[in-house]
Design a protein around this motif. Structure first.
Motif, short mmCIF file in Angstrom:
data_model
loop_
_atom_site.label_atom_id
_atom_site.label_comp_id
_atom_site.label_asym_id
_atom_site.label_seq_id
_atom_site.Cartn_x
_atom_site.Cartn_y
_atom_site.Cartn_z
N THR A 13 0.84 -1.19 0.00
CA THR A 13 0.00 0.00 0.00
C THR A 13 0.88 1.25 0.00
O THR A 13 2.04 1.21 0.42
N ARG A 14 0.30 2.36 -0.45
CA ARG A 14 1.06 3.61 -0.47
C ARG A 14 1.50 4.00 0.95
O ARG A 14 2.65 4.41 1.17
N LEU A 15 0.59 3.87 1.92
CA LEU A 15 0.93 4.25 3.30
C LEU A 15 2.06 3.39 3.84
O LEU A 15 2.99 3.89 4.48
N SER A 16 2.00 2.09 3.58
CA SER A 16 3.07 1.19 4.03
C SER A 16 4.39 1.55 3.36
O SER A 16 5.44 1.54 4.01
N ALA A 17 4.34 1.87 2.06
CA ALA A 17 5.56 2.24 1.34
C ALA A 17 6.18 3.50 1.91
O ALA A 17 7.41 3.63 1.99
N ARG A 18 5.34 4.42 2.32
CA ARG A 18 5.85 5.68 2.90
C ARG A 18 6.54 5.45 4.24
O ARG A 18 7.34 6.27 4.68
N LYS A 19 6.19 4.35 4.88
CA LYS A 19 6.75 4.07 6.21
C LYS A 19 8.01 3.21 6.17
O LYS A 19 8.51 2.79 7.20
N THR A 20 8.52 2.91 4.99
CA THR A 20 9.73 2.10 4.90
C THR A 20 10.87 2.80 5.62
O THR A 20 11.02 4.03 5.53
N ASP A 21 11.66 2.02 6.35
CA ASP A 21 12.75 2.61 7.13
C ASP A 21 14.09 2.53 6.40
O ASP A 21 15.14 2.53 7.02
N THR A 22 14.03 2.43 5.09
CA THR A 22 15.25 2.46 4.30
C THR A 22 15.10 3.47 3.18
O THR A 22 14.03 3.63 2.62
N GLY A 23 16.18 4.18 2.88
CA GLY A 23 16.13 5.19 1.83
C GLY A 23 16.48 4.64 0.46
O GLY A 23 16.59 5.40 -0.51
N ASN A 24 16.64 3.34 0.35
CA ASN A 24 17.10 2.73 -0.91
C ASN A 24 15.97 2.18 -1.76
O ASN A 24 16.21 1.40 -2.68
N VAL A 25 14.72 2.55 -1.45
CA VAL A 25 13.59 2.06 -2.24
C VAL A 25 12.71 3.23 -2.65
O VAL A 25 12.74 4.31 -2.05
N THR A 26 11.92 2.99 -3.68
CA THR A 26 10.92 3.96 -4.11
C THR A 26 9.65 3.19 -4.47
O THR A 26 9.68 1.96 -4.58
N TYR A 27 8.54 3.90 -4.62
CA TYR A 27 7.30 3.22 -4.96
C TYR A 27 6.63 3.88 -6.15
O TYR A 27 6.77 5.08 -6.38
N ILE A 28 5.90 3.06 -6.92
CA ILE A 28 5.21 3.52 -8.13
C ILE A 28 3.74 3.16 -8.01
O ILE A 28 3.41 1.97 -7.81
N PRO A 29 2.83 4.11 -8.12
CA PRO A 29 1.39 3.81 -8.04
C PRO A 29 0.95 2.86 -9.16
O PRO A 29 1.37 3.00 -10.31
N ILE A 30 0.09 1.90 -8.81
CA ILE A 30 -0.45 0.94 -9.77
C ILE A 30 -1.73 1.52 -10.37
O ILE A 30 -2.68 1.83 -9.64
N THR A 31 -1.76 1.65 -11.69
CA THR A 31 -2.96 2.17 -12.35
C THR A 31 -3.92 1.06 -12.81
O THR A 31 -5.10 1.31 -13.03
N TYR A 32 -3.39 -0.16 -12.96
CA TYR A 32 -4.25 -1.29 -13.33
C TYR A 32 -3.71 -2.56 -12.68
O TYR A 32 -2.51 -2.84 -12.80
#
Length: 300
Positions: free
Chosen positions: A246-265
């Motif tokens: 989830t977006r909220l979970s991704a925002r709470k990652t405790d590492t700076g080495n990841v990023t997230y991309i919203p799923i459109t489908y």
């Protein structure tokens, strides 16, 4: 009076065994011996004149009689519990304790912190409840409320459960910063057919929802690793694979080495909220937490 007490005890044991479906584990949870549990259940079956369980070796499941009887026993205990809460409310002597079933605590940290500050007198006992484990726990009174994913609950809620949606969250792909997909602004799950995925355990509520998204997209994910919430982000950061969250979970990652991309489908959102037994009279602690969570996520 003794006969009434023993009848209630028999029924409590019956509900717990119906939920656990394992004699020795149930006896351990009830802090009684296995022979004592078996004798109590046999006595109840003798009084009712029907077998409540089907026994095959060490496995035990509810018989058709047991399935039918269970619903009435749950309703009886709910009525007794509602009566107690009503009397407590009349006397203003609520216990101030809330038994809460929940998913991973990481998503809920802020609401718990705020609730503790606002209601230091209320003790919140927290119990892990993955998949749809929470259903039996709500029905047998082990937990008062469930806090977690609601997707799929409509199939279960009509007869026994009620729920309230607190918020809806977008689904995203979590990838290492060095991954080629990290440059994408949005993504379609069908773009990820050849990727290696890091999954949660199949029994978890979030993984079941994620699997439904893959099914909608017509994608069979190539799973290269299964781990828990606490390790997933680090496994992605270390380049072992990518993951759906989830977006909220991704925002709470405790590492700076990841990023997230919203799923459109598929564009289906993850619904999260509170669930309780239908017609349950809320205790003071339940009502306070319900109001606090609704207020918190209303602002969120």
């Amino acid at each position: 009076m003794w006969g009434v007490f023993m009848d209630l005890l028999q029924l409590q044991y019956f509900l717990k065994l119906a939920s656990i479906q394992h004699v020795s584990k149930t006896a351990e949870l009830l802090h009684i011996s296995q022979p004592s549990l078996s004798a109590t259940i046999r006595k109840l079956e003798t009084e009712l004149g029907v077998p409540l369980f089907i026994r095959k070796g060490r496995s035990i499941t509810l018989s058709p009689y047991g399935e039918a009887y269970k619903s009435f026993v749950e309703d009886a205990f709910l009525a007794l519990e509602n009566g107690k809460h009503t009397l407590d409310s009349m006397q203003q002597t609520d216990s101030g304790t809330l038994n809460l079933g929940m998913l991973s605590p990481y998503v809920w940290t802020e609401v718990f912190q705020e609730f503790a500050q606002q209601h230091p007198d209320i003790q919140v006992n927290r119990f892990s409840a993955e998949g749809f484990q929470y259903v039996d726990r709500l029905l047998d009174g082990t937990i008062d409320l469930y806090l977690g994913g609601l997707n799929g609950i409509d199939q279960l809620s009509a007869a026994k459960l009620q729920y309230h949606t607190l918020y809806e969250d977008d689904m995203v792909i979590l990838v290492p910063n060095s991954h080629p997909l990290a440059r994408e602004k949005v993504i379609d799950l069908r773009q990820c057919r050849d990727e290696g995925f890091i999954n949660l355990e199949a029994s978890t509520n979030l993984q079941q929802f994620t699997d439904s998204l893959f099914a909608q997209a017509g994608v069979t994910p190539r799973v290269i690793m299964v781990c828990d919430y606490t390790l997933r982000d680090h496994m992605v950061a270390d380049g072992h694979g990518i993951s759906v969250t989830t977006r909220l979970s991704a925002r709470k990652t405790d590492t700076g080495n990841v990023t997230y991309i919203p799923i459109t489908y598929p564009a289906e959102k993850r619904k999260l909220g509170l669930v309780w037994r239908k017609n349950r009279v809320f205790s003071h602690a339940m009502q306070q937490f319900f109001d606090a969570a609704q207020d918190f996520y209303g602002r969120f």
